[in-house]
Design a protein around this motif. Structure first.
Motif, PDB file in Angstrom:
ATOM      1  N   ASP A 103       0.782  -1.157   0.068  1.00 57.78           N
ATOM      2  CA  ASP A 103       0.137   0.079   0.135  1.00 57.78           C
ATOM      3  C   ASP A 103       0.920   1.246  -0.175  1.00 57.78           C
ATOM      4  O   ASP A 103       0.379   2.188  -0.348  1.00 57.78           O
ATOM      5  CB  ASP A 103      -0.620  -0.063   1.176  1.00 57.78           C
ATOM      6  N   GLU A 120       3.715   2.643  -9.119  1.00 62.30           N
ATOM      7  CA  GLU A 120       3.148   3.807  -8.415  1.00 62.30           C
ATOM      8  C   GLU A 120       2.930   4.881  -9.473  1.00 62.30           C
ATOM      9  O   GLU A 120       2.003   5.485  -9.527  1.00 62.30           O
ATOM     10  CB  GLU A 120       3.838   4.145  -7.243  1.00 62.30           C
ATOM     11  N   ALA A 173       0.177   3.790 -11.741  1.00 61.69           N
ATOM     12  CA  ALA A 173      -1.284   3.682 -10.962  1.00 61.69           C
ATOM     13  C   ALA A 173      -1.675   5.435 -10.769  1.00 61.69           C
ATOM     14  O   ALA A 173      -3.002   5.587 -11.186  1.00 61.69           O
ATOM     15  CB  ALA A 173      -1.318   3.199  -9.750  1.00 61.69           C
ATOM     16  N   ARG A 174      -0.869   6.155 -10.933  1.00 65.61           N
ATOM     17  CA  ARG A 174      -1.324   7.656 -10.320  1.00 65.61           C
ATOM     18  C   ARG A 174      -1.763   8.182 -12.005  1.00 65.61           C
ATOM     19  O   ARG A 174      -2.700   8.776 -12.224  1.00 65.61           O
ATOM     20  CB  ARG A 174      -0.057   8.461  -9.771  1.00 65.61           C
ATOM     21  N   ALA A 181      -2.939   6.534 -14.382  1.00 62.96           N
ATOM     22  CA  ALA A 181      -4.123   5.703 -14.817  1.00 62.96           C
ATOM     23  C   ALA A 181      -5.266   6.553 -14.136  1.00 62.96           C
ATOM     24  O   ALA A 181      -6.381   6.904 -14.760  1.00 62.96           O
ATOM     25  CB  ALA A 181      -4.198   4.432 -14.503  1.00 62.96           C
ATOM     26  N   ASP A 182      -5.020   6.865 -12.770  1.00 66.79           N
ATOM     27  CA  ASP A 182      -6.006   7.757 -12.248  1.00 66.79           C
ATOM     28  C   ASP A 182      -6.262   8.978 -12.835  1.00 66.79           C
ATOM     29  O   ASP A 182      -7.505   9.705 -12.591  1.00 66.79           O
ATOM     30  CB  ASP A 182      -5.381   7.941 -10.763  1.00 66.79           C
ATOM     31  N   HIS A 183      -5.315   9.636 -13.473  1.00 64.50           N
ATOM     32  CA  HIS A 183      -5.452  10.895 -14.078  1.00 64.50           C
ATOM     33  C   HIS A 183      -5.826  10.562 -15.826  1.00 64.50           C
ATOM     34  O   HIS A 183      -5.656  11.410 -16.636  1.00 64.50           O
ATOM     35  CB  HIS A 183      -4.397  11.734 -14.156  1.00 64.50           C
ATOM     36  N   HIS A 184      -6.366   9.340 -16.008  1.00 60.95           N
ATOM     37  CA  HIS A 184      -6.936   9.047 -17.224  1.00 60.95           C
ATOM     38  C   HIS A 184      -5.735   8.931 -18.351  1.00 60.95           C
ATOM     39  O   HIS A 184      -6.261   9.334 -19.764  1.00 60.95           O
ATOM     40  CB  HIS A 184      -8.037   9.986 -17.886  1.00 60.95           C
TER      41      HIS A 184
END
Length: 90
Positions: A7, A50, A53-54, A56-59
């Motif tokens: 995490d 990491e 993932a970030r 992808a979170d911002h498209h």
């Protein structure tokens, strides 16, 4: 696809911040690139996971490819790997 095993990312705040700055530049339309290198086991995959993932979170569209651990490297294998996954919808 890269997977995150924990995490929390530990001890990579500076490196992650530099990569996130590049991600911000890319979001503004500026071409960017980064090379992540280091000895086995120092956390390269975790750091890139990491960042992915970030992103992808911002498209952002995130592609990932891996080098084969063979005696001799195969040119463009990571790129071919990433593009194969992109076209197969993984």
């Amino acid at each position: 696809m890269l997977r995150i095993s924990g995490d929390r990312l530990v001890g990579r705040d500076g490196e992650l911040r530099r990569l996130l700055d590049l991600l911000d530049d890319a979001a503004e339309g500026h071409p960017t690139h980064a090379l992540i290198s280091g000895d086995a086991g120092v956390g390269k995959t975790r750091l890139v996971s990491e960042l992915a993932a970030r992103a992808a979170d911002h498209h952002f569209t995130v592609l990932s490819g891996r080098c084969a651990e063979l005696g001799e490297s195969i040119p463009y294998l990571p790129l071919a790997d990433a593009l194969r996954d992109a076209t197969s919808g993984r």
